[in-house]
Design a protein around this motif. Structure first.
Motif, PDB file in Angstrom:
ATOM      1  N   PRO A  15       0.376  -1.294  -0.339  1.00 30.24           N
ATOM      2  CA  PRO A  15       0.114   0.720   0.100  1.00 30.24           C
ATOM      3  C   PRO A  15       0.802   1.334  -0.158  1.00 30.24           C
ATOM      4  O   PRO A  15       0.219   2.491  -0.742  1.00 30.24           O
ATOM      5  N   LEU A  16       2.108   1.090   0.558  1.00 33.93           N
ATOM      6  CA  LEU A  16       2.977   1.945   0.763  1.00 33.93           C
ATOM      7  C   LEU A  16       3.440   2.715  -0.587  1.00 33.93           C
ATOM      8  O   LEU A  16       2.970   3.741  -1.398  1.00 33.93           O
ATOM      9  N   ILE A  17       3.908   2.031  -1.574  1.00 33.36           N
ATOM     10  CA  ILE A  17       3.667   1.960  -2.493  1.00 33.36           C
ATOM     11  C   ILE A  17       3.028   2.458  -3.997  1.00 33.36           C
ATOM     12  O   ILE A  17       3.382   3.558  -4.111  1.00 33.36           O
ATOM     13  N   PHE A  18       1.760   2.230  -4.100  1.00 37.24           N
ATOM     14  CA  PHE A  18       0.955   2.705  -4.429  1.00 37.24           C
ATOM     15  C   PHE A  18       0.619   3.958  -4.604  1.00 37.24           C
ATOM     16  O   PHE A  18       0.455   4.762  -4.808  1.00 37.24           O
ATOM     17  N   LEU A  19       0.766   3.942  -3.031  1.00 37.20           N
ATOM     18  CA  LEU A  19       0.486   6.094  -2.701  1.00 37.20           C
ATOM     19  C   LEU A  19       1.121   6.692  -2.522  1.00 37.20           C
ATOM     20  O   LEU A  19       0.991   7.790  -3.045  1.00 37.20           O
ATOM     21  N   VAL A  20       3.039   6.300  -2.446  1.00 38.61           N
ATOM     22  CA  VAL A  20       3.734   7.112  -2.961  1.00 38.61           C
ATOM     23  C   VAL A  20       3.512   7.627  -4.682  1.00 38.61           C
ATOM     24  O   VAL A  20       3.968   8.215  -5.566  1.00 38.61           O
ATOM     25  N   THR A  21       2.911   6.660  -5.411  1.00 41.42           N
ATOM     26  CA  THR A  21       3.274   6.306  -6.832  1.00 41.42           C
ATOM     27  C   THR A  21       2.126   7.290  -6.794  1.00 41.42           C
ATOM     28  O   THR A  21       1.924   8.289  -7.927  1.00 41.42           O
ATOM     29  N   GLU A  22       0.854   7.314  -6.110  1.00 38.53           N
ATOM     30  CA  GLU A  22      -0.298   8.526  -6.442  1.00 38.53           C
ATOM     31  C   GLU A  22      -0.079   9.697  -5.915  1.00 38.53           C
ATOM     32  O   GLU A  22      -0.024  10.685  -7.450  1.00 38.53           O
ATOM     33  N   LYS A  23       1.186   9.804  -5.223  1.00 37.60           N
ATOM     34  CA  LYS A  23       1.719  11.181  -5.197  1.00 37.60           C
ATOM     35  C   LYS A  23       2.404  12.167  -5.839  1.00 37.60           C
ATOM     36  O   LYS A  23       2.661  13.027  -6.587  1.00 37.60           O
ATOM     37  N   MET A  24       3.258  10.700  -6.744  1.00 36.47           N
ATOM     38  CA  MET A  24       4.037  10.622  -7.837  1.00 36.47           C
ATOM     39  C   MET A  24       3.421  11.285  -8.959  1.00 36.47           C
ATOM     40  O   MET A  24       3.449  11.880  -9.853  1.00 36.47           O
ATOM     41  N   LEU A  53       4.417  -7.575  -6.928  1.00 40.17           N
ATOM     42  CA  LEU A  53       4.392  -6.023  -7.462  1.00 40.17           C
ATOM     43  C   LEU A  53       5.223  -6.000  -9.174  1.00 40.17           C
ATOM     44  O   LEU A  53       5.162  -4.869  -9.332  1.00 40.17           O
ATOM     45  N   LEU A  54       6.179  -6.520  -9.227  1.00 41.31           N
ATOM     46  CA  LEU A  54       6.747  -6.556 -10.647  1.00 41.31           C
ATOM     47  C   LEU A  54       5.857  -6.743 -11.428  1.00 41.31           C
ATOM     48  O   LEU A  54       5.780  -6.139 -12.619  1.00 41.31           O
ATOM     49  N   ILE A  55       4.754  -7.636 -11.910  1.00 40.50           N
ATOM     50  CA  ILE A  55       3.824  -7.708 -12.301  1.00 40.50           C
ATOM     51  C   ILE A  55       3.183  -6.589 -12.393  1.00 40.50           C
ATOM     52  O   ILE A  55       2.324  -6.248 -13.226  1.00 40.50           O
ATOM     53  N   THR A  56       1.942  -7.172 -10.424  1.00 44.47           N
ATOM     54  CA  THR A  56       1.289  -5.144 -11.585  1.00 44.47           C
ATOM     55  C   THR A  56       1.063  -4.093 -10.500  1.00 44.47           C
ATOM     56  O   THR A  56       0.358  -3.051 -11.429  1.00 44.47           O
ATOM     57  N   TYR A  60      -0.779  -1.637 -13.224  1.00 48.68           N
ATOM     58  CA  TYR A  60      -1.459   0.100 -12.566  1.00 48.68           C
ATOM     59  C   TYR A  60      -1.341   0.990 -13.215  1.00 48.68           C
ATOM     60  O   TYR A  60      -2.370   1.894 -13.413  1.00 48.68           O
ATOM     61  N   LEU A  61       0.313   0.891 -13.667  1.00 51.57           N
ATOM     62  CA  LEU A  61       0.668   2.519 -13.958  1.00 51.57           C
ATOM     63  C   LEU A  61       0.349   2.684 -15.778  1.00 51.57           C
ATOM     64  O   LEU A  61      -0.500   3.595 -15.867  1.00 51.57           O
ATOM     65  N   VAL A  62      -0.312   1.335 -15.967  1.00 51.54           N
ATOM     66  CA  VAL A  62      -1.096   1.815 -17.819  1.00 51.54           C
ATOM     67  C   VAL A  62      -2.178   2.114 -17.765  1.00 51.54           C
ATOM     68  O   VAL A  62      -2.912   2.859 -17.855  1.00 51.54           O
ATOM     69  N   ILE A  63      -2.818   1.674 -16.548  1.00 51.86           N
ATOM     70  CA  ILE A  63      -3.872   1.667 -16.087  1.00 51.86           C
ATOM     71  C   ILE A  63      -4.258   3.230 -16.372  1.00 51.86           C
ATOM     72  O   ILE A  63      -5.623   4.159 -15.978  1.00 51.86           O
ATOM     73  N   ARG A  64      -3.836   3.552 -14.897  1.00 51.32           N
ATOM     74  CA  ARG A  64      -3.814   4.555 -14.378  1.00 51.32           C
ATOM     75  C   ARG A  64      -3.752   6.046 -15.426  1.00 51.32           C
ATOM     76  O   ARG A  64      -3.906   7.032 -15.344  1.00 51.32           O
ATOM     77  N   GLY A  65      -1.986   5.716 -16.316  1.00 51.62           N
ATOM     78  CA  GLY A  65      -1.726   6.655 -17.991  1.00 51.62           C
ATOM     79  C   GLY A  65      -3.447   7.143 -18.443  1.00 51.62           C
ATOM     80  O   GLY A  65      -3.586   8.487 -18.469  1.00 51.62           O
ATOM     81  N   ILE A  66      -3.849   5.738 -18.846  1.00 48.64           N
ATOM     82  CA  ILE A  66      -4.863   5.606 -19.966  1.00 48.64           C
ATOM     83  C   ILE A  66      -6.164   6.985 -18.884  1.00 48.64           C
ATOM     84  O   ILE A  66      -6.573   7.754 -19.393  1.00 48.64           O
ATOM     85  N   LEU A  67      -6.367   6.241 -17.725  1.00 48.88           N
ATOM     86  CA  LEU A  67      -7.951   7.373 -17.473  1.00 48.88           C
ATOM     87  C   LEU A  67      -7.079   8.566 -16.579  1.00 48.88           C
ATOM     88  O   LEU A  67      -7.910   8.916 -17.311  1.00 48.88           O
ATOM     89  N   ARG A  75       0.231  15.310 -17.576  1.00 48.64           N
ATOM     90  CA  ARG A  75       0.662  14.975 -16.882  1.00 48.64           C
ATOM     91  C   ARG A  75       0.141  13.050 -16.727  1.00 48.64           C
ATOM     92  O   ARG A  75      -0.693  12.807 -16.132  1.00 48.64           O
ATOM     93  N   GLY A  76       1.291  12.737 -17.190  1.00 52.02           N
ATOM     94  CA  GLY A  76       1.649  10.829 -17.890  1.00 52.02           C
ATOM     95  C   GLY A  76       1.840  10.196 -16.063  1.00 52.02           C
ATOM     96  O   GLY A  76       2.011  10.602 -15.877  1.00 52.02           O
ATOM     97  N   ILE A  77       2.602   9.341 -17.007  1.00 54.35           N
ATOM     98  CA  ILE A  77       3.672   8.701 -16.268  1.00 54.35           C
ATOM     99  C   ILE A  77       4.610   9.365 -16.629  1.00 54.35           C
ATOM    100  O   ILE A  77       5.605   9.217 -17.435  1.00 54.35           O
ATOM    101  N   ARG A  78       5.112   9.112 -15.232  1.00 51.69           N
ATOM    102  CA  ARG A  78       7.083   9.934 -15.012  1.00 51.69           C
ATOM    103  C   ARG A  78       7.663   8.881 -15.020  1.00 51.69           C
ATOM    104  O   ARG A  78       7.665   7.768 -14.482  1.00 51.69           O
ATOM    105  N   GLY A  79       8.868   9.392 -16.132  1.00 53.24           N
ATOM    106  CA  GLY A  79       9.967   8.706 -16.103  1.00 53.24           C
ATOM    107  C   GLY A  79      10.515   7.990 -14.717  1.00 53.24           C
ATOM    108  O   GLY A  79      11.164   7.204 -14.831  1.00 53.24           O
ATOM    109  N   GLY A  80      10.679   9.189 -13.586  1.00 52.15           N
ATOM    110  CA  GLY A  80      10.900   8.691 -12.499  1.00 52.15           C
ATOM    111  C   GLY A  80      10.753   7.921 -11.703  1.00 52.15           C
ATOM    112  O   GLY A  80      11.042   7.257 -10.783  1.00 52.15           O
TER     113      GLY A  80
END
Length: 125
Positions: A15-24, A53-56, A60-67, A75-80
Motif C-alpha cells: 500500500p505504501l508503494i501505491f500511495l507514493v505512486t499516486e503522490k508522484m 509487484l513487478l507484475i501488478t 497499474y501505471l498503464v491503467i492510471r495513465g490511460i485514465l 501529466r502522464g506516467i513520470r520517468g522517475g
C-alpha cells in the motif's frame, strides 16, 4: 492458539508503494526518492511479494495513465517511477546474488508435481 503468519506482515510495503505512486502522479517529485526504498524494503521482506509487484505495479501505471489521459490531465506516467523501479531491481539483484549462488551450488530445485501436491486446494479454505 492464535496462528501468526509473518509473511502477512510483509504486505505493508505494497500500500505504501501505491500511495507514493499516486503522490508522484499528482506531481510531487520528492516522493521519487522514497519509492526505490519502498521497493527495496519489499524485496528484503518478501521476494514473492516483490515479484507480485513487478507484475501488478506496471499494469497499474498503464491503467492510471490511460485514465489520466482520458480525464484530460496532461501529466502522464513520470520517468522517475520507472527509474525508481530500475534502481530497486539493480540493488535487489545485488542483494539476491548470494542466495542465487547458494541455490545453484546445492542444485536446489522443486518439481512441479511436488509443488502441486503440497499446495493448498480450494476446499482447504
Amino acid at each position: 492458539m492464535a496462528q501468526f503468519y509473518f509473511e502477512l506482515l510483509t504486505l505493508f510495503w505494497i500500500p505504501l508503494i501505491f500511495l507514493v505512486t499516486e503522490k508522484m502522479l499528482e506531481g510531487i517529485k520528492r516522493w521519487a526518492v522514497i519509492l526505490p526504498l519502498l521497493f527495496l524494503g519489499q524485496l528484503i521482506s518478501s521476494f514473492y511479494y516483490f515479484v507480485f509487484l513487478l507484475i501488478t505495479w506496471p499494469i497499474y501505471l498503464v491503467i492510471r495513465g490511460i485514465l489520466r489521459l482520458r480525464s484530460g490531465q496532461v501529466r502522464g506516467i513520470r520517468g522517475g517511477m520507472f527509474l525508481s523501479l530500475a534502481v530497486s531491481v539493480i540493488i535487489g539483484s545485488l542483494y539476491l546474488q548470494p542466495y542465487l549462488e547458494i541455490r545453484n551450488s546445492f542444485g536446489v530445485s522443486r518439481e512441479v508435481g511436488n509443488v502441486v501436491f503440497h499446495s493448498a486446494k480450494l476446499g482447504d479454505f
